[in-house]
Design an enzyme around this catalytic site. Structure first.
Site, short mmCIF file in Angstrom:
data_model
loop_
_atom_site.label_atom_id
_atom_site.label_comp_id
_atom_site.label_asym_id
_atom_site.label_seq_id
_atom_site.Cartn_x
_atom_site.Cartn_y
_atom_site.Cartn_z
N CYS A 169 26.08 -29.07 24.50
CA CYS A 169 26.13 -28.26 23.28
C CYS A 169 25.52 -28.96 22.07
CB CYS A 169 27.57 -27.86 22.99
SG CYS A 169 28.33 -26.98 24.37
N HIS A 183 30.59 -27.70 13.89
CA HIS A 183 30.54 -27.35 15.30
C HIS A 183 31.70 -26.40 15.64
CE1 HIS A 183 29.29 -27.76 19.42
NE2 HIS A 183 30.46 -28.24 19.80
N GLU A 212 36.73 -33.09 15.10
CA GLU A 212 35.61 -33.00 14.17
C GLU A 212 36.08 -33.17 12.73
OE1 GLU A 212 31.78 -30.22 12.98
OE2 GLU A 212 33.37 -29.35 14.20
N LYS A 257 30.73 -20.02 14.40
CA LYS A 257 31.05 -19.62 15.78
C LYS A 257 32.17 -18.59 15.81
CE LYS A 257 29.52 -23.79 18.28
NZ LYS A 257 29.12 -24.64 17.15
N HIS A 307 30.09 -19.30 20.97
CA HIS A 307 29.46 -20.61 21.19
C HIS A 307 28.22 -20.46 22.06
CE1 HIS A 307 28.74 -24.71 21.67
NE2 HIS A 307 29.90 -25.15 22.16
N PHE A 343 29.64 -31.75 25.74
CA PHE A 343 30.21 -32.41 26.92
C PHE A 343 29.34 -33.62 27.28
CE2 PHE A 343 32.42 -28.50 29.08
CZ PHE A 343 33.33 -28.47 28.03
#
Length: 422
Positions: free
Chosen positions: A172, A312, A323, A344, A349, A409
């Site tokens: 991502c 994010h 975050e 988002k 996402h 990830f």
């Protein structure tokens, strides 16, 4: 200071708009693009999650791609080509490719595009075809359609980009890392112009089932528009999205020479690795904070200049606090003065395309001096001490900086820092 790199073109094909302009307008209004999936395969496979953010416009209705091209591209490639052509046109280039444009040498044009998964629809559909109908029915274009660099290659071929065609695959964080590569291509002297961004089309029963099995997806099937809820105490996972976004980057010298309109400056980028866990964020946020710090240093930016972050913020119980911690570590007490948007909440996402879409919105935020909305924040998590924008808000005048953050990830962290221009 290194030579300036500026943004001259924007394109987007997203769950809340078929263009960058439409996407941005709906982000400011707080429009959700999340809906129930009604395909037969939902009941066929008895999927536990069947909500997602599909593109708002059908590919067939887009003026930026032909019917013939759609047959030769995976959906992820289709989205990429559409967004790149939008950005190219928006940048004001006079022809369809660099070879015919008087103001551009094709050997000075590059492509840097990201994706998290690539042509998953082509791969899995071809496997079904092989099992059910045999090898003679496999399409000759299967490999070019499924390979992760297929979208980059399609854009490079379309625009006759001969300086480089690079693909970033970092989950991502992919498309924000593609901006990092693009910035380096220009600052190193390799290219004058780079088409950069990211694409993803992974709303497929296998990927939906896999993410659901990980307990990563929201299960609010009965309330799709309110399912993606970053920073809310009742968040229960992210919502899958799809689409693409593209930016045209140029050296300031090249942009000025051709009289291009400039949206903003890409002042700096940062990348780092957590080396902590294959899927989980480092709860201390140290790797993410280092990527923010690196982006600020690369752009010679004082943290006090940062007024806005397009975060994010996936709406996961673990990711959102990590975050927030990283922002606090990197920006210190100034974090309290930063308007944070979590778009988002509207788009879902987009995995490898998320960073590019959010970069487009960050650029538009600077241009319009407006931080877009974060919807569905009804009961803010007390452990997340951020100034979250729940309704579109004005940003200050003067020279300001906004960040777009992406984490993936594998521990991938990437950040882009944009500076306003007069």
């Amino acid at each position: 200071m290194s030579q300036k790199v500026v943004v001259t073109g924007l394109g987007a094909f997203s769950p809340i708009g078929g263009t960058a302009t439409e996407t941005w307008e709906n982000a400011v209004k707080g429009v959700s693009g999340i809906k129930a999936i009604t395909d037969d395969w939902v009941s066929q496979y008895d999927l536990p999650v069947y909500i997602a953010g599909r593109v708002a416009q059908s590919v067939e209705d887009s003026e930026f791609i032909s019917k013939v091209e759609t047959k030769r591209l995976d959906p992820s490639g289709q989205f990429a080509v559409i967004s790149a052509r939008q950005a190219w046109q928006d940048a004001g280039f006079s022809a369809g490719d660099a070879e015919e444009a008087d103001e551009l040498d094709p050997e000075r044009l590059a492509v840097s595009f990201g994706t998290g998964i690539g042509g998953v629809w082509t791969l899995l559909d071809s496997w079904d075809t092989l099992r059910e109908r045999g090898p003679r029915r496999i399409l000759p274009m299967t490999v070019p359609m499924l390979m992760p660099n297929g979208s980059t290659a399609a854009i490079a071929l379309n625009h006759k980009a001969r300086a480089a065609a690079q693909t970033v695959v970092s989950a991502c964080a992919s498309s924000t890392e593609s901006l990092h590569v693009a910035l380096d291509l220009i600052r190193s002297g390799k290219a004058d112009v780079v088409i950069t961004g990211g694409t993803e089309s992974a709303i497929h029963p296998m990927t939906m089932a896999s993410f659901a099995k990980m307990q990563a997806l929201s299960k609010r099937n009965d309330d799709p528009e309110r399912a993606s809820r970053p920073y809310d105490v009742d968040r229960d996972g992210f919502v899958m999205g799809e689409g693409a976004a593209a930016l045209v980057l140029e050296s300031e010298e090249h942009a000025k020479a051709r009289g291009a309109r400039v949206y903003a400056e890409l002042a700096g980028t940062g990348v780092s690795s957590d080396a902590y866990h294959i899927t989980a964020n480092d709860p201390e946020g140290s790797g993410a904070a280092r990527s923010i710090d690196e982006a600020l240093k690369a752009g010679e930016i004082d943290p006090s200049s940062v007024v806005h972050v397009n975060a994010h913020a996936t709406s996961t119980p673990v990711g959102d606090p990590a975050e927030a911690t990283a922002l606090k570590v990197a920006l210190g007490s100034h974090t309290d003065q930063v308007a944070v948007s979590a778009t988002k909440s509207m788009t879902g996402h987009l995995l490898g395309a998320a960073g590019a879409l959010e970069a487009v919105m960050t650029v538009m935020a600077l241009k319009d001096r407006t931080a877009p909305a974060t919807i569905n924040l009804e009961n803010k998590d007390p452990d997340i001490d951020l100034d979250v924008v729940t309704e579109a808000r004005d940003l200050p005048s003067g020279e300001i900086v906004a960040l777009s953050t992406s984490f993936g990830f594998g521990g991938h962290n990437s950040v882009a820092a944009f500076r306003s221009v007069d």
